[in-house]
Design an enzyme around this catalytic site. Sequence first.
Site, PDB file in Angstrom:
ATOM      1  N   ASN A  98      -2.268  13.030  -3.835  1.00 53.12           N
ATOM      2  CA  ASN A  98      -3.351  13.517  -4.704  1.00 53.12           C
ATOM      3  C   ASN A  98      -3.759  14.940  -4.337  1.00 53.12           C
ATOM      4  O   ASN A  98      -3.967  15.793  -5.211  1.00 53.12           O
ATOM      5  CB  ASN A  98      -4.561  12.587  -4.600  1.00 53.12           C
ATOM      6  CG  ASN A  98      -4.466  11.375  -5.511  1.00 53.12           C
ATOM      7  OD1 ASN A  98      -3.799  11.417  -6.542  1.00 53.12           O
ATOM      8  ND2 ASN A  98      -5.117  10.295  -5.126  1.00 53.12           N
ATOM      9  N   HIS A 156      -4.583  14.695  -9.011  1.00 51.75           N
ATOM     10  CA  HIS A 156      -4.856  13.290  -9.336  1.00 51.75           C
ATOM     11  C   HIS A 156      -4.060  12.795 -10.540  1.00 51.75           C
ATOM     12  O   HIS A 156      -3.733  11.611 -10.617  1.00 51.75           O
ATOM     13  CB  HIS A 156      -6.362  13.099  -9.577  1.00 51.75           C
ATOM     14  CG  HIS A 156      -7.175  13.159  -8.321  1.00 51.75           C
ATOM     15  ND1 HIS A 156      -7.334  12.091  -7.483  1.00 51.75           N
ATOM     16  CD2 HIS A 156      -7.849  14.196  -7.753  1.00 51.75           C
ATOM     17  CE1 HIS A 156      -8.091  12.438  -6.448  1.00 51.75           C
ATOM     18  NE2 HIS A 156      -8.419  13.719  -6.588  1.00 51.75           N
ATOM     19  N   ASP A 210      -1.950   9.456 -10.467  1.00 55.37           N
ATOM     20  CA  ASP A 210      -2.040   8.361 -11.442  1.00 55.37           C
ATOM     21  C   ASP A 210      -0.654   7.965 -11.948  1.00 55.37           C
ATOM     22  O   ASP A 210      -0.362   6.783 -12.144  1.00 55.37           O
ATOM     23  CB  ASP A 210      -2.920   8.775 -12.619  1.00 55.37           C
ATOM     24  CG  ASP A 210      -4.394   8.844 -12.254  1.00 55.37           C
ATOM     25  OD1 ASP A 210      -4.760   8.366 -11.170  1.00 55.37           O
ATOM     26  OD2 ASP A 210      -5.177   9.390 -13.067  1.00 55.37           O
ATOM     27  N   ASP A 263       0.844  -1.191   0.000  1.00 53.78           N
ATOM     28  CA  ASP A 263       0.000   0.000   0.000  1.00 53.78           C
ATOM     29  C   ASP A 263       0.883   1.246   0.000  1.00 53.78           C
ATOM     30  O   ASP A 263       1.844   1.339   0.775  1.00 53.78           O
ATOM     31  CB  ASP A 263      -0.910   0.013   1.233  1.00 53.78           C
ATOM     32  CG  ASP A 263      -1.969   1.102   1.142  1.00 53.78           C
ATOM     33  OD1 ASP A 263      -3.022   0.827   0.546  1.00 53.78           O
ATOM     34  OD2 ASP A 263      -1.720   2.207   1.664  1.00 53.78           O
ATOM     35  N   GLU A 285      -4.856   2.464  -4.152  1.00 53.91           N
ATOM     36  CA  GLU A 285      -3.396   2.568  -4.097  1.00 53.91           C
ATOM     37  C   GLU A 285      -2.786   1.286  -3.540  1.00 53.91           C
ATOM     38  O   GLU A 285      -1.671   1.279  -3.030  1.00 53.91           O
ATOM     39  CB  GLU A 285      -2.967   3.767  -3.240  1.00 53.91           C
ATOM     40  CG  GLU A 285      -3.317   3.668  -1.779  1.00 53.91           C
ATOM     41  CD  GLU A 285      -4.663   4.286  -1.429  1.00 53.91           C
ATOM     42  OE1 GLU A 285      -4.820   4.662  -0.266  1.00 53.91           O
ATOM     43  OE2 GLU A 285      -5.539   4.378  -2.310  1.00 53.91           O
TER      44      GLU A 285
END
Length: 329
Positions: free
Chosen positions: A214, A219, A223, A206, A249
């Site tokens: 973010n 964002h 990504d 994680d 994530e």
Amino acid sequence: MVKNTPTTLACNPPPEAAQTLLALMHAQGEVARLSEREQLFSSLLDSVNAVLWAFDWESRQVLYVSPAYERIFGRPAGLLLADFNEWRDSIYPDDLDYAERSLAQVLEKGAVEDREYRIIAADGQVRWISDKCFISQQAMPDQRVIIVGMAEDITEKKQLEGELQRLATTDVLTQSSNRRHFFECAQHAFETARREQAPLAFLLLDIDDFKQINDTYGHQEGDYVLQRIADTGKAVLRRGDQFGRIGGEEFAAVFPGCTPEIAQHIAERLQREIQRLSFSHDDKVFGVTVSQGLTGITEADESLDSLFARADAAMYQAKRQGKNQIVRG
């Protein structure tokens, strides 16, 4: 009256001559019709985008091949008619054994309609062929076994199937396995390990503080972080390992035939490689870390869910202990 006799004879030939003339005219008509039929048949064969063929099993000789052979295989039909090995030489090496075995099955079944194999065309392109074959029902005077068939180019269909399969099994953003496909592969690996009493390791990963990435950088940058971590995971893992994105994530990996001790080394390398990643946004440079939970199969594990639960608990323990670390569960 005598002077008119030659004219009368000329207009009224003897019956035998009339019959001969009619027979000749009929024969000429039949020849014309046969020629028309032959031209029509030839035109139809030229327009059919499939290879029609006939093969003598005993003599290993191709008796007939239609014009589409030269379009699809890119090779002269005359060479195939002269030597059956032209067909064998055109087949993709990995598919040759199957192509020959499936052809031989027609002797037992009478027909084989599900043959699909690859060829290498004369221009070097690899093409998929669907090649149905049947034993000819026409009785031969010498009882020869004649196999007839129809081969079609299905390359575009195979490419479409491959693309649909990729879309169904791949996470669009990271191009790694999506959740459904990952757990299907993991379940298969788990069942194999239980059946063969082989080791198996399971890893959850994680990204630390991903929401902050973010919120701070946007964002789109988030990504990009996901894509880079997915690329790193695929580069570090061994051939045969399964790696996928199973949540926002969160990533997971399965290591078939791998003890937790060996998997620990792989996870540590993955940790180091991710720490080396560098990102920039509006002249600001930042890095990322991950928390990992690792576990291995035990005799008590009756389902993949138990491995997942232990790895999940270990990963959250890594979060509680300060993040950017690996915890064994």
